[in-house]
Design an enzyme around this catalytic site. Structure first.
Site, mmCIF file in Angstrom:
data_model
loop_
_atom_site.group_PDB
_atom_site.id
_atom_site.type_symbol
_atom_site.label_atom_id
_atom_site.label_comp_id
_atom_site.label_asym_id
_atom_site.label_seq_id
_atom_site.Cartn_x
_atom_site.Cartn_y
_atom_site.Cartn_z
ATOM 1 N N LYS A 4 0.825 -1.214 0.000
ATOM 2 C CA LYS A 4 0.000 0.000 0.000
ATOM 3 C C LYS A 4 0.859 1.263 0.000
ATOM 4 O O LYS A 4 0.581 2.202 -0.720
ATOM 5 C CB LYS A 4 -0.929 0.009 1.237
ATOM 6 C CG LYS A 4 -1.860 -1.187 1.321
ATOM 7 C CD LYS A 4 -2.819 -1.084 2.499
ATOM 8 C CE LYS A 4 -2.158 -1.122 3.855
ATOM 9 N NZ LYS A 4 -1.611 -2.427 4.259
ATOM 10 N N ARG B 149 -9.412 0.720 9.217
ATOM 11 C CA ARG B 149 -8.979 -0.628 9.557
ATOM 12 C C ARG B 149 -10.024 -1.378 10.372
ATOM 13 O O ARG B 149 -9.803 -2.542 10.714
ATOM 14 C CB ARG B 149 -7.706 -0.522 10.376
ATOM 15 C CG ARG B 149 -6.475 -1.175 9.748
ATOM 16 C CD ARG B 149 -5.307 -0.870 10.668
ATOM 17 N NE ARG B 149 -4.125 -1.614 10.390
ATOM 18 C CZ ARG B 149 -3.087 -1.150 9.682
ATOM 19 N NH1 ARG B 149 -3.143 0.016 9.095
ATOM 20 N NH2 ARG B 149 -2.011 -1.873 9.555
ATOM 21 N N ARG C 167 11.582 -5.980 4.743
ATOM 22 C CA ARG C 167 11.469 -4.565 5.100
ATOM 23 C C ARG C 167 12.061 -4.324 6.496
ATOM 24 O O ARG C 167 12.680 -3.297 6.748
ATOM 25 C CB ARG C 167 9.986 -4.163 5.069
ATOM 26 C CG ARG C 167 9.731 -2.706 5.406
ATOM 27 C CD ARG C 167 8.295 -2.300 5.142
ATOM 28 N NE ARG C 167 7.361 -2.886 6.091
ATOM 29 C CZ ARG C 167 6.032 -2.775 6.007
ATOM 30 N NH1 ARG C 167 5.479 -2.129 4.996
ATOM 31 N NH2 ARG C 167 5.250 -3.320 6.893
ATOM 32 N N ARG D 138 11.507 -0.936 12.150
ATOM 33 C CA ARG D 138 10.223 -1.115 12.837
ATOM 34 C C ARG D 138 10.224 -2.409 13.639
ATOM 35 O O ARG D 138 10.406 -3.490 13.074
ATOM 36 C CB ARG D 138 9.088 -1.147 11.810
ATOM 37 C CG ARG D 138 8.726 0.215 11.269
ATOM 38 C CD ARG D 138 7.695 0.123 10.163
ATOM 39 N NE ARG D 138 6.487 -0.608 10.527
ATOM 40 C CZ ARG D 138 5.427 -0.717 9.734
ATOM 41 N NH1 ARG D 138 5.431 -0.136 8.565
ATOM 42 N NH2 ARG D 138 4.385 -1.399 10.136
ATOM 43 N N ARG E 218 -0.363 -9.380 13.602
ATOM 44 C CA ARG E 218 -0.877 -8.371 12.662
ATOM 45 C C ARG E 218 -1.751 -9.009 11.595
ATOM 46 O O ARG E 218 -2.783 -8.442 11.217
ATOM 47 C CB ARG E 218 0.282 -7.606 12.023
ATOM 48 C CG ARG E 218 0.869 -6.583 12.984
ATOM 49 C CD ARG E 218 2.276 -6.229 12.625
ATOM 50 N NE ARG E 218 2.371 -5.436 11.418
ATOM 51 C CZ ARG E 218 3.499 -5.300 10.713
ATOM 52 N NH1 ARG E 218 4.586 -5.920 11.082
ATOM 53 N NH2 ARG E 218 3.513 -4.543 9.637
HETATM 54 P P1 ADP Z 1 1.311 -2.283 7.974
HETATM 55 O O1 ADP Z 1 0.290 -2.012 6.930
HETATM 56 O O2 ADP Z 1 2.578 -2.840 7.416
HETATM 57 O O3 ADP Z 1 0.805 -3.078 9.136
HETATM 58 P P2 ADP Z 1 1.054 0.429 9.026
HETATM 59 O O4 ADP Z 1 2.133 1.412 8.984
HETATM 60 O O5 ADP Z 1 -0.164 0.681 8.209
HETATM 61 O O6 ADP Z 1 1.774 -0.926 8.606
HETATM 62 O O7 ADP Z 1 0.561 0.200 10.532
HETATM 63 C C1 ADP Z 1 1.447 -0.087 11.583
HETATM 64 C C2 ADP Z 1 0.686 -0.172 12.913
HETATM 65 O O8 ADP Z 1 0.092 1.094 13.205
HETATM 66 C C3 ADP Z 1 -0.489 -1.151 12.954
HETATM 67 O O9 ADP Z 1 -0.071 -2.471 13.227
HETATM 68 C C4 ADP Z 1 -1.328 -0.529 14.081
HETATM 69 O O10 ADP Z 1 -0.791 -0.822 15.361
HETATM 70 C C5 ADP Z 1 -1.166 0.950 13.866
HETATM 71 N N1 ADP Z 1 -2.235 1.491 12.975
HETATM 72 C C6 ADP Z 1 -2.046 2.025 11.746
HETATM 73 N N2 ADP Z 1 -3.212 2.396 11.203
HETATM 74 C C7 ADP Z 1 -4.179 2.073 12.100
HETATM 75 C C8 ADP Z 1 -5.590 2.181 12.137
HETATM 76 N N3 ADP Z 1 -6.272 2.713 11.110
HETATM 77 N N4 ADP Z 1 -6.251 1.736 13.228
HETATM 78 C C9 ADP Z 1 -5.588 1.213 14.272
HETATM 79 N N5 ADP Z 1 -4.258 1.064 14.308
HETATM 80 C C10 ADP Z 1 -3.545 1.499 13.257
#
Ligand code: ADP
Length: 190
Positions: free
Chosen positions: A14, A89, A128, A134, A146
């Site tokens: 994404k 999400r 990554r 991270r 996750r």
């Molecule tokens: P990825 O898509 O690789 O999991 P992101 O950068 O989108 O990575 O998200 C990393 C973390 O940030 C998630 O595992 C969550 O803890 C938090 N997070 C991100 N976006 C949301 C959301 N919309 N609602 C709740 N938690 C979120």
């Protein structure tokens, strides 16, 4: 105005595709993960709160995420539209987003879901993790959490948009440029 939800499990690509899309369509990239990491880097209260959840692979509570997104949208009044990446999400977040957009006379044009099998997701996330720094990318157990959270909490969001006739699935494995072309075709049809 184009408002696109780019959807998919962690590691689906994404972020990579968002970077190319904002360039092509002159949209604003709204990645909740990036926003949390920015807060964390700046040591804000919000960042410290989010870290507790992120490091474990859990979702940050809805009300916290929704408030942050609302702030970002209202601080970008001149935007030609948004690419929402990693948001919504949960179904509650999707409903809140609709309400927010309605208030500003906007709506979601469509959701584009990147489809990638789990074994490839795991490979990509670990790769990554070698450079991203991270914590949530470097640990098998956290990656498993996750993916589980994605399947139980996030996947229903696809249905939310499918019911509105706003859902398109794209094969997310292959050349980055080819996937980008396929996404662009969907967007051009909006
Ligand atoms: P990825 O898509 O690789 O999991 P992101 O950068 O989108 O990575 O998200 C990393 C973390 O940030 C998630 O595992 C969550 O803890 C938090 N997070 C991100 N976006 C949301 C959301 N919309 N609602 C709740 N938690 C979120």
């Amino acid at each position: 105005m184009l408002n696109i939800v780019l959807f998919g499990p962690p590691g689906a690509g994404k972020g990579t595709q968002s970077e190319k899309l904002i360039e092509k369509y002159k949209l604003t990239h709204l990645s909740t993960g990036d926003l949390f990491r920015k807060h964390l880097g700046e040591g804000t209260e919000l960042g410290i709160l989010a870290k507790k959840y992120m490091d474990q692979g859990h979702l940050v509570p809805d009300e916290v995420v929704i408030q942050m997104v609302e702030d970002k949208i209202s601080s970008t009044p001149d935007s030609k539209g948004f690419i929402f990446d990693g948001f919504p999400r949960t179904t509650a977040q999707a409903e809140a987003l609709d309400t927010m957009l309605q208030k500003n006379a906007m709506s979601i044009s469509g959701m584009i879901a990147l489809d990638v099998p789990e074994d490839i997701l795991r490979e990509r996330i670990k790769e990554r993790g070698k450079t991203s720094g991270r914590a949530d990318d470097q640990d098998d157990e956290k990656i498993t959490t996750r993916i589980k959270v994605y399947l139980s909490e996030t996947l229903p969001v696809a249905e939310y948009y499918e019911k509105q006739g706003k859902f398109t699935k794209i094969h997310g494995v292959g050349q980055i440029g080819e996937i980008f072309e396929n996404i662009s075709e969907v967007i051009d049809a909006y």
